[in-house]
Structure formats: structure tokens, C-alpha cells
Scaffold this motif. Structure first.
Motif, short mmCIF file in Angstrom:
data_model
loop_
_atom_site.label_atom_id
_atom_site.label_comp_id
_atom_site.label_asym_id
_atom_site.label_seq_id
_atom_site.Cartn_x
_atom_site.Cartn_y
_atom_site.Cartn_z
N SER A 1 42.43 33.77 43.64
CA SER A 1 42.58 35.31 43.43
C SER A 1 43.32 36.03 44.31
O SER A 1 43.14 35.89 45.41
CB SER A 1 41.07 35.56 43.30
N VAL A 2 43.99 37.14 43.66
CA VAL A 2 44.67 37.99 44.45
C VAL A 2 43.92 39.44 44.27
O VAL A 2 43.60 39.69 43.05
CB VAL A 2 46.12 38.04 44.14
N VAL A 3 43.37 40.11 44.96
CA VAL A 3 42.85 41.47 44.83
C VAL A 3 43.72 42.61 45.56
O VAL A 3 44.10 42.52 46.61
CB VAL A 3 41.35 41.57 45.35
N ARG A 4 43.96 43.50 44.69
CA ARG A 4 44.63 44.77 45.10
C ARG A 4 43.92 45.99 44.65
O ARG A 4 43.26 46.02 43.76
CB ARG A 4 46.07 44.99 44.35
N TRP A 5 43.58 46.79 45.99
CA TRP A 5 42.44 47.83 45.72
C TRP A 5 43.30 49.23 46.49
O TRP A 5 43.75 48.92 47.83
CB TRP A 5 41.31 47.88 46.37
N ASP A 6 43.24 50.08 45.85
CA ASP A 6 44.21 51.44 46.46
C ASP A 6 43.03 52.68 46.77
O ASP A 6 43.42 53.70 47.20
CB ASP A 6 45.28 51.91 45.70
N GLY A 7 41.76 52.36 46.91
CA GLY A 7 40.60 53.30 46.95
C GLY A 7 40.14 54.03 45.80
O GLY A 7 38.87 54.38 45.77
N ILE B 1 42.52 42.51 40.02
CA ILE B 1 42.28 41.03 40.35
C ILE B 1 43.19 40.05 39.44
O ILE B 1 43.12 40.22 38.16
CB ILE B 1 40.99 40.67 40.11
N VAL B 2 43.94 39.48 40.07
CA VAL B 2 44.80 38.48 39.35
C VAL B 2 44.02 37.16 39.93
O VAL B 2 44.14 36.75 40.94
CB VAL B 2 46.30 38.49 39.73
N MET B 3 43.87 36.29 38.71
CA MET B 3 43.51 34.73 39.01
C MET B 3 44.00 34.05 38.03
O MET B 3 44.52 34.16 37.11
CB MET B 3 41.81 34.76 38.77
N ARG B 4 44.07 32.68 38.74
CA ARG B 4 44.65 31.58 38.26
C ARG B 4 43.75 30.34 38.04
O ARG B 4 43.27 30.08 39.19
CB ARG B 4 46.06 31.28 38.53
N SER C 1 40.91 46.76 31.86
CA SER C 1 42.11 46.30 30.91
C SER C 1 42.57 44.86 31.46
O SER C 1 42.20 44.52 32.63
CB SER C 1 43.16 47.15 30.95
N VAL C 2 43.16 44.14 30.39
CA VAL C 2 43.64 42.45 30.77
C VAL C 2 44.93 42.26 30.36
O VAL C 2 45.20 42.74 28.88
CB VAL C 2 42.57 41.47 30.24
N GLU C 3 45.69 41.72 31.07
CA GLU C 3 46.99 41.37 30.61
C GLU C 3 47.34 40.06 31.46
O GLU C 3 46.88 39.58 32.24
CB GLU C 3 47.89 42.35 30.64
N ARG D 1 45.64 39.23 34.99
CA ARG D 1 45.29 40.37 35.61
C ARG D 1 44.41 41.24 34.95
O ARG D 1 44.46 41.82 34.03
CB ARG D 1 46.54 41.26 35.80
N ILE D 2 43.31 41.54 35.95
CA ILE D 2 42.09 42.38 35.27
C ILE D 2 42.15 43.75 36.04
O ILE D 2 42.08 43.67 37.21
CB ILE D 2 40.87 41.79 35.44
N ARG D 3 42.27 45.09 35.46
CA ARG D 3 42.04 46.21 36.18
C ARG D 3 40.88 47.11 35.80
O ARG D 3 40.67 47.18 34.68
CB ARG D 3 43.40 46.95 35.68
N PHE D 4 40.18 47.50 36.83
CA PHE D 4 39.13 48.46 36.46
C PHE D 4 39.11 49.55 37.62
O PHE D 4 39.61 49.18 38.59
CB PHE D 4 37.81 47.87 36.33
N ASP D 5 38.41 50.68 37.25
CA ASP D 5 38.26 51.70 38.28
C ASP D 5 37.04 51.44 39.27
O ASP D 5 36.11 50.81 38.60
CB ASP D 5 38.07 53.14 37.68
N SER D 6 37.17 51.51 40.54
CA SER D 6 36.22 51.33 41.46
C SER D 6 36.45 52.06 42.58
O SER D 6 37.62 51.94 43.43
CB SER D 6 36.08 49.57 41.61
#
Length: 362
Positions: free
Chosen positions: A47-53, A58-61, A82-84, A211-216
Motif C-alpha cells: 500500500s502507498v498512502v498519500r495525504w495532503d492534510g 490509498i493505492v494498493m496491489r 472514488s475508485v480508479e 487507487r481509492i480517494r476520500f476526504d480526511s
């Protein structure tokens, strides 16, 4: 073990629920449920996690094994997601960026595998189709490669169970229990139906990364479902943020270890799709969970006290030598032997001269 998956978490859960329910496997951030009597296991999850505040990606394989042609995977998320499909090349980039630095550690005297004891040397380094129950809303659905992705809201675990069963899958009782805290927190779910479009194809090997994106407003990595695993678990996370990051607590596992920390600036690459090509602080974290049942929550990561960089080093022991590969010890011994021989020769000559002088005076 030198190689562990993932930059990220892989977990294995086997739950026997009688003749109608096949074994199910829990992953670090979701649950994998096979169809019917087939079997599927997650060998590796990176898993790769990107967070900008403000938002998290989260990108997972998954690397899977088994004989299942279809499976369902569930991941709880704290907000609308969202998922792509993602570019799997980023995992190779991360492996290259975070690889350990190799350093030589020299020793002086020869060891058992060095000449003259041996003729060779040794490296000493250790180195889901639509449909919903009464309390489930399908808020989005996409077909992504071999994935049929549904984004769900659910007000109770039973509703999620009904939705899964209406689409051909069984939700193990233990997994339903562990999902309840997410329902209580009003989290949503990403439910993925893994169904290869090619007839007869099994779910094996590397699956396409998602790749899964959500607000947090906080960096959270769902881990609670791994408490159902029956074997020790390992977690590897690659975290991209503004600062060096660390878990707020071990959540029931061994102390997390940082294997890399430093600023990276990916350009024109798959990883740049996560960072926008801008510099980001990359933290690679590994953690062991010898007793998964002790996991008591999800990982919440926060900024470390400082952004001091770190790179793990692998040391290779080498016999100290000079140009041409001549061992220093051999030169030292040879030099000492030559000095001793010279001293002996000079001493013998002096003794001969003294004897000759004494004989001449008689």
C-alpha cells in the motif's frame, strides 16, 4: 525475512463456517471473500498512502493465490470514496527509492573463507453487481478492468451481509462483528467484485492496483479487520505527506520500524501522479503483528518530532586490501618478516665484524 509486501499490509484469515461457506481471508485494509466453495488467499498486499492534510489516497496491489474465479473484497473508508485503476509502475519506483544503502565494513585478519584458508570468498552480509438491502445504498459503480467496483453506505452489518449474499457472496460472522465499529462511526465501504472477464481465468498472481480517494482531516489506515487473522501478520506502508510520519500507537503489534525517511521529487512518473510532481516526504514503515487478535484499532499516523532523513544500510564484510586486491594483512606480515630478516642480517654482520676485530687484536 528480507522481502516483505508492502511498501504496504498483507494478512490472511481462514474462517470455517460449515459446508456452505468457504474459507475467507482478511487483508490489512479490507476483507477478501471467495465465491462458493473456492479458496483465495492474499499472499502480499502493498500500500502507498498519500495525504495532503485534507484528502487521502490509498493505492494498493494484491498478490493472490487459490482457485477462485470470483471473489468480493470490502474496504471501510471514513468518507465518500472514488475508485480508479492505478499505475503499478509506482511500486517499482518506491522499491528503488527506498532500497537500502550498501556499505563495506572492512576487517583485517583473514577469516575461514579467505585465502589462505579457502580459495574463494563469501559475502558476509545478512542481508458486485447492483442490488441493495434495506440499509445499503449503492452510491457509485464502475467497471475497472477485471474489477466490478461498488461504493456503498450501510447502516448496519446485517444489511451489508444481505447485499453481499444477494450478489453471490457470504459474509463470515466474525467479519460482520468487526465491521460494526465502522458502521457506528458512519464510515462507508468500497466493495469490489473481482470477476475476470476472460472465461475460465482464475484470480492468481498480481491483481491490477486500485487507487481509492476520500476526504480526511487525518491520515488513517484501516487495520481492524486484520485482528481476525490466525497467523502472524506483517505491514509495510509507503507514506507520502508533508512531513515524516509515524503511527500514533502500535495498535497491538510490535513497535513500528522506519526503513526509509526522506524528501523525494518524482518527475514524469507513476509516483508523480500521487504527488503532482511536487516534493513530498516519503516514510517507509514496517511492523509485525505476532498476535493479530491483539490489534485494537486502525492506524492513525501523525507527524514525527522531526524530519530527519534515514536510510537503512546493509553491510558487506570485506577483507581490507590495497590496489590490486592484495590483502593488507599479507603486506603487513611480509613487511614485518622483511624487517625481522633485515634486523637479523644486520645483527649477524655486526657479530662477524666484532669477531674479526677481536681475532685481529690477539
Amino acid at each position: 525475512m528480507k522481502r516483505r509486501i508492502l511498501v504496504l499490509l498483507f494478512a490472511l484469515l481462514t474462517t470455517q463456517l460449515g459446508s456452505l461457506i468457504s474459507p475467507a481471508y482478511a487483508c490489512g485494509c479490507g476483507a477478501m471473500i471467495p465465491e462458493g466453495h473456492s479458496r483465495i488467499g492474499v499472499e502480499q498486499e502493498t500500500s502507498v498512502v498519500r495525504w495532503d492534510g485534507r484528502a487521502e489516497q490509498i493505492v494498493m496491489r494484491f498478490t493472490v493465490r487459490g482457485d477462485a474465479a470470483r471473489a468480493a473484497w470490502i474496504m471501510p473508508v471514513p468518507g465518500r470514496a472514488s475508485v480508479e485503476l492505478a499505475d503499478g509502475a509506482m511500486f517499482g519506483e518506491l522499491a528503488s527509492l527506498t532500497r537500502p544503502e550498501e556499505k563495506a565494513r572492512h576487517y583485517f585478519w583473514p577469516r575461514e573463507d579467505d585465502w589462505p584458508f579457502s580459495s574463494h570468498s563469501r559475502d558476509m552480509a545478512g542481508a458486485p453487481a447492483p442490488g441493495a438491502g434495506a440499509s445499503v445504498d449503492v452510491v457509485g459503480r464502475e467497471q475497472l478492468g477485471d474489477f466490478d467496483v461498488a461504493r456503498l453506505t450501510a447502516t448496519d452489518p446485517d444489511a451489508l451481509r444481505n447485499w453481499l449474499e444477494s450478489n453471490g457472496f457470504k459474509l463470515p460472522d466474525g467479519l460482520a462483528t468487526e465491521l460494526k465499529p465502522y458502521v457506528d462511526q458512519k464510515w462507508e465501504y468500497v466493495a469490489v467484485r473481482l470477476a475476470p472477464r476472460r472465461q475460465g481465468k482464475k484470480l492468481q498472481g498480481h491483481l491490477d492496483p486500485l487507487r481509492i480517494r476520500f476526504d480526511s482531516d487525518r491520515l488513517v489506515y484501516p487495520m481492524r479487520l486484520s485482528r481476525l487473522a490466525k497467523t502472524p501478520q506483517s505491514l509495510r506502508l509507503y507514506v507520502l505527506a508533508d512531513h515524516r510520519m509515524q503511527p500514533a500507537s502500535p495498535i497491538g503489534g510490535a513497535d513500528p520500524k522506519v526503513t526509509f525517511a526522506g524528501t523525494v521529487t518524482p518527475k514524469d512518473s507513476a509516483l508523480a501522479g500521487l504527488t503532482g510532481g511536487e516534493p513530498a516526504y516519503l516514510t517507509a514503515i514496517e511492523q509485525e503483528f505476532p498476535e493479530p487478535g491483539r490489534i485494537d484499532g486502525d492506524h492513525v499516523l501523525r507527524a514525527a518530532a522531526s524530519d530527519v532523513p534515514y536510510r537503512r544500510a546493509i553491510y558487506h564484510d570485506e577483507l581490507r586490501a590495497v590496489a590490486g586486491g592484495i590483502p593488507v594483512w599479507l603486506l603487513t606480515v611480509a613487511g614485518a618478516a622483511a624487517a625481522a630478516a633485515t634486523a637479523l642480517f644486520v645483527g649477524l654482520r655486526a657479530r662477524r665484524r666484532n669477531r674479526a676485530a677481536a681475532a685481529a687484536s690477539v
